[in-house]
Design a protein around this motif. Structure first.
Motif, PDB file in Angstrom:
ATOM      1  N   PRO A  53       0.568  -1.442   0.082  1.00  0.00           N
ATOM      2  CA  PRO A  53      -0.033   0.115  -0.002  1.00  0.00           C
ATOM      3  C   PRO A  53       0.811   1.266  -0.139  1.00  0.00           C
ATOM      4  CG  PRO A  53      -0.235  -1.032   2.052  1.00  0.00           C
ATOM      5  CD  PRO A  53       0.857  -2.176   1.334  1.00  0.00           C
ATOM      6  N   THR A  54       2.077   1.360   0.585  1.00  0.00           N
ATOM      7  CA  THR A  54       2.907   2.576   0.668  1.00  0.00           C
ATOM      8  C   THR A  54       3.735   2.454  -0.804  1.00  0.00           C
ATOM      9  OG1 THR A  54       4.571   1.342   1.913  1.00  0.00           O
ATOM     10  CG2 THR A  54       2.733   2.443   3.097  1.00  0.00           C
ATOM     11  N   ASP A  55       3.866   1.502  -1.483  1.00  0.00           N
ATOM     12  CA  ASP A  55       4.637   1.707  -2.698  1.00  0.00           C
ATOM     13  C   ASP A  55       3.875   2.098  -4.044  1.00  0.00           C
ATOM     14  OD1 ASP A  55       6.804   0.731  -1.018  1.00  0.00           O
ATOM     15  OD2 ASP A  55       6.425  -1.426  -1.648  1.00  0.00           O
ATOM     16  N   LEU A  56       4.328   2.933  -4.726  1.00  0.00           N
ATOM     17  CA  LEU A  56       3.532   3.597  -6.078  1.00  0.00           C
ATOM     18  C   LEU A  56       4.323   2.638  -7.063  1.00  0.00           C
ATOM     19  CD1 LEU A  56       3.200   7.264  -5.912  1.00  0.00           C
ATOM     20  CD2 LEU A  56       1.479   5.489  -5.735  1.00  0.00           C
ATOM     21  N   SER A  57       3.383   2.008  -8.078  1.00  0.00           N
ATOM     22  CA  SER A  57       3.841   1.402  -9.155  1.00  0.00           C
ATOM     23  C   SER A  57       4.403   2.668 -10.200  1.00  0.00           C
ATOM     24  CB  SER A  57       2.779   0.672  -9.762  1.00  0.00           C
ATOM     25  OG  SER A  57       1.697   1.527 -10.379  1.00  0.00           O
ATOM     26  N   PRO A  58       5.371   2.241 -10.996  1.00  0.00           N
ATOM     27  CA  PRO A  58       5.772   3.314 -12.041  1.00  0.00           C
ATOM     28  C   PRO A  58       4.681   3.766 -12.621  1.00  0.00           C
ATOM     29  CG  PRO A  58       7.266   1.468 -12.002  1.00  0.00           C
ATOM     30  CD  PRO A  58       6.082   0.955 -11.235  1.00  0.00           C
ATOM     31  N   LYS A  59       3.618   3.008 -13.113  1.00  0.00           N
ATOM     32  CA  LYS A  59       2.517   3.603 -13.649  1.00  0.00           C
ATOM     33  C   LYS A  59       1.818   4.819 -12.968  1.00  0.00           C
ATOM     34  CE  LYS A  59      -1.469   2.346 -16.470  1.00  0.00           C
ATOM     35  NZ  LYS A  59      -2.279   1.349 -17.109  1.00  0.00           N
ATOM     36  N   ALA A  60       1.464   4.370 -11.630  1.00  0.00           N
ATOM     37  CA  ALA A  60       0.702   5.223 -10.751  1.00  0.00           C
ATOM     38  C   ALA A  60       1.439   6.581 -10.477  1.00  0.00           C
ATOM     39  CB  ALA A  60       0.329   4.448  -9.280  1.00  0.00           C
ATOM     40  N   TYR A  61       2.772   6.295 -10.306  1.00  0.00           N
ATOM     41  CA  TYR A  61       3.633   7.709 -10.091  1.00  0.00           C
ATOM     42  C   TYR A  61       3.513   8.430 -11.426  1.00  0.00           C
ATOM     43  CZ  TYR A  61       7.967  10.122  -9.099  1.00  0.00           C
ATOM     44  OH  TYR A  61       8.738  11.202  -8.832  1.00  0.00           O
ATOM     45  N   PHE A  62       3.810   7.832 -12.479  1.00  0.00           N
ATOM     46  CA  PHE A  62       3.672   8.734 -13.705  1.00  0.00           C
ATOM     47  C   PHE A  62       2.197   9.423 -13.856  1.00  0.00           C
ATOM     48  CE2 PHE A  62       2.522   8.955 -18.114  1.00  0.00           C
ATOM     49  CZ  PHE A  62       3.328   9.956 -18.755  1.00  0.00           C
ATOM     50  N   LYS A  63       1.117   8.532 -13.830  1.00  0.00           N
ATOM     51  CA  LYS A  63      -0.088   9.347 -13.715  1.00  0.00           C
ATOM     52  C   LYS A  63      -0.403  10.207 -12.707  1.00  0.00           C
ATOM     53  CE  LYS A  63      -3.557   6.296 -14.633  1.00  0.00           C
ATOM     54  NZ  LYS A  63      -4.588   4.995 -14.338  1.00  0.00           N
ATOM     55  N   HIS A  64       0.145  10.117 -11.669  1.00  0.00           N
ATOM     56  CA  HIS A  64       0.022  11.184 -10.512  1.00  0.00           C
ATOM     57  C   HIS A  64       0.830  12.328 -10.914  1.00  0.00           C
ATOM     58  CE1 HIS A  64      -1.226  12.854  -6.615  1.00  0.00           C
ATOM     59  NE2 HIS A  64      -0.101  12.917  -6.386  1.00  0.00           N
ATOM     60  N   TYR A  65       2.176  12.239 -10.853  1.00  0.00           N
ATOM     61  CA  TYR A  65       2.923  13.269 -10.809  1.00  0.00           C
ATOM     62  C   TYR A  65       3.033  14.330 -12.089  1.00  0.00           C
ATOM     63  CZ  TYR A  65       4.170  11.930  -6.155  1.00  0.00           C
ATOM     64  OH  TYR A  65       4.076  11.527  -4.636  1.00  0.00           O
ATOM     65  N   LEU A  66       2.721  13.237 -13.296  1.00  0.00           N
ATOM     66  CA  LEU A  66       2.512  14.074 -14.462  1.00  0.00           C
ATOM     67  C   LEU A  66       1.228  14.503 -15.080  1.00  0.00           C
ATOM     68  CD1 LEU A  66       5.701  12.085 -16.086  1.00  0.00           C
ATOM     69  CD2 LEU A  66       5.800  14.482 -15.137  1.00  0.00           C
ATOM     70  N   LEU A  67       0.336  13.453 -14.787  1.00  0.00           N
ATOM     71  CA  LEU A  67      -1.253  13.931 -15.412  1.00  0.00           C
ATOM     72  C   LEU A  67      -2.103  14.407 -14.283  1.00  0.00           C
ATOM     73  CD1 LEU A  67      -1.094  10.835 -17.686  1.00  0.00           C
ATOM     74  CD2 LEU A  67      -0.489  13.087 -18.300  1.00  0.00           C
ATOM     75  N   SER A  68      -1.643  14.604 -13.150  1.00  0.00           N
ATOM     76  CA  SER A  68      -2.697  14.728 -12.086  1.00  0.00           C
ATOM     77  C   SER A  68      -3.584  13.863 -11.654  1.00  0.00           C
ATOM     78  CB  SER A  68      -2.922  16.154 -12.301  1.00  0.00           C
ATOM     79  OG  SER A  68      -2.137  17.162 -12.238  1.00  0.00           O
ATOM     80  N   HIS A  69      -3.419  12.594 -11.960  1.00  0.00           N
ATOM     81  CA  HIS A  69      -4.451  11.420 -11.589  1.00  0.00           C
ATOM     82  C   HIS A  69      -4.460  11.295 -10.151  1.00  0.00           C
ATOM     83  CE1 HIS A  69      -6.348   7.490 -11.703  1.00  0.00           C
ATOM     84  NE2 HIS A  69      -6.959   7.944 -12.856  1.00  0.00           N
ATOM     85  N   PRO A  70      -5.635  10.844  -9.386  1.00  0.00           N
ATOM     86  CA  PRO A  70      -5.418  10.456  -8.208  1.00  0.00           C
ATOM     87  C   PRO A  70      -4.554   9.378  -7.755  1.00  0.00           C
ATOM     88  CG  PRO A  70      -7.963  10.728  -8.984  1.00  0.00           C
ATOM     89  CD  PRO A  70      -6.890  10.608 -10.210  1.00  0.00           C
ATOM     90  N   LEU A  71      -3.986   9.421  -6.564  1.00  0.00           N
ATOM     91  CA  LEU A  71      -3.239   8.436  -6.180  1.00  0.00           C
ATOM     92  C   LEU A  71      -3.996   6.957  -5.879  1.00  0.00           C
ATOM     93  CD1 LEU A  71      -0.637   9.901  -3.704  1.00  0.00           C
ATOM     94  CD2 LEU A  71      -0.212   8.942  -5.989  1.00  0.00           C
ATOM     95  N   PRO A  72      -3.302   5.708  -6.154  1.00  0.00           N
ATOM     96  CA  PRO A  72      -4.273   4.748  -5.779  1.00  0.00           C
ATOM     97  C   PRO A  72      -4.492   4.438  -4.139  1.00  0.00           C
ATOM     98  CG  PRO A  72      -2.017   4.021  -6.403  1.00  0.00           C
ATOM     99  CD  PRO A  72      -2.415   5.438  -6.685  1.00  0.00           C
ATOM    100  N   PHE A  73      -5.131   3.872  -3.844  1.00  0.00           N
ATOM    101  CA  PHE A  73      -5.353   3.664  -2.275  1.00  0.00           C
ATOM    102  C   PHE A  73      -4.551   2.467  -1.818  1.00  0.00           C
ATOM    103  CE2 PHE A  73      -9.229   1.533  -3.570  1.00  0.00           C
ATOM    104  CZ  PHE A  73      -9.503   0.400  -2.884  1.00  0.00           C
ATOM    105  N   ASP A  74      -4.500   1.487  -2.827  1.00  0.00           N
ATOM    106  CA  ASP A  74      -3.667   0.442  -2.631  1.00  0.00           C
ATOM    107  C   ASP A  74      -2.923  -0.229  -3.699  1.00  0.00           C
ATOM    108  OD1 ASP A  74      -2.813  -1.777  -0.965  1.00  0.00           O
ATOM    109  OD2 ASP A  74      -4.757  -2.866  -0.831  1.00  0.00           O
ATOM    110  N   ARG A  75      -2.042  -1.025  -3.422  1.00  0.00           N
ATOM    111  CA  ARG A  75      -1.360  -1.640  -4.636  1.00  0.00           C
ATOM    112  C   ARG A  75      -1.113  -3.215  -4.044  1.00  0.00           C
ATOM    113  NH1 ARG A  75       4.708  -1.226  -6.858  1.00  0.00           N
ATOM    114  NH2 ARG A  75       4.755  -2.984  -7.909  1.00  0.00           N
ATOM    115  N   HIS A  76      -1.140  -3.991  -4.958  1.00  0.00           N
ATOM    116  CA  HIS A  76      -0.959  -5.504  -4.678  1.00  0.00           C
ATOM    117  C   HIS A  76      -0.031  -6.081  -5.795  1.00  0.00           C
ATOM    118  CE1 HIS A  76      -4.590  -6.818  -2.125  1.00  0.00           C
ATOM    119  NE2 HIS A  76      -3.843  -5.719  -1.653  1.00  0.00           N
TER     120      HIS A  76
END
Length: 160
Positions: A55-78
């Motif tokens: 849950p505390t690790d961002l996937s590379p795709k989630a990181y890209f979507k959040h920090y470059l495209l302003s997409h919300p962060l995921p609440f969990d990762r598996h």
């Protein structure tokens, strides 16, 4: 109940990927009960080997979507690892999937037109949970998995 729906929705999406990336094993069994089990197809379907909540690790795709495209962060990762069985020799290959879980506030509201009155398009049994979005994809651990993500699945979604 929600956790079970999340898991079932995730597994369903993994099977969709497996049907495209490994059609030899999953071609005749798409999750329904109308298949012919003469070849012991249950034995060659992918199996969940292990899963790890991160849950505390961002996937590379989630990181890209959040920090470059302003997409919300995921609440969990598996990370889920499945085994693919080769039908010819019985050897098994481990494939890791990265799953990001998102909460959709618009779909979660109880106002008319929000999605809750007619919950039929989300995850879980008959899509009951529309406010949970699941982004499932094979991890970029090998060239073949990257090729599957960038070429095979987009072509399959277009019907090619």
């Amino acid at each position: 109940a929600i956790h079970n729906c999340m898991n079932e929705g995730t597994w369903s999406r993994i099977l969709q990927w497996e049907k495209v990336l490994n059609p030899v094993n999953t071609n005749n069994n798409n999750g329904d009960n109308n298949n012919n089990n003469d070849n012991n197809e249950e034995g060659i379907m992918p199996k969940l080997l292990k899963f790890c909540g991160r849950p505390t690790d961002l996937s590379p795709k989630a990181y890209f979507k959040h920090y470059l495209l302003s997409h919300p962060l995921p609440f969990d990762r598996h990370d889920w690892t499945v085994t693919r069985t080769n039908p010819t020799d019985g050897s098994e290959t481990e494939v890791r999937y990265v799953i990001d879980y998102y909460h959709d506030e618009v779909m979660a509201s109880e106002e008319a037109g929000s999605g809750l009155p007619h919950m039929t398009d989300g995850i879980g049994d008959r899509g009951k949970i529309k406010s949970l979005l699941v982004d499932v994809r094979p991890a970029a651990d090998s060239v073949s998995e990257v090729y599957g993500r960038m070429v095979l699945m987009p072509l399959a979604r277009r019907g090619c």
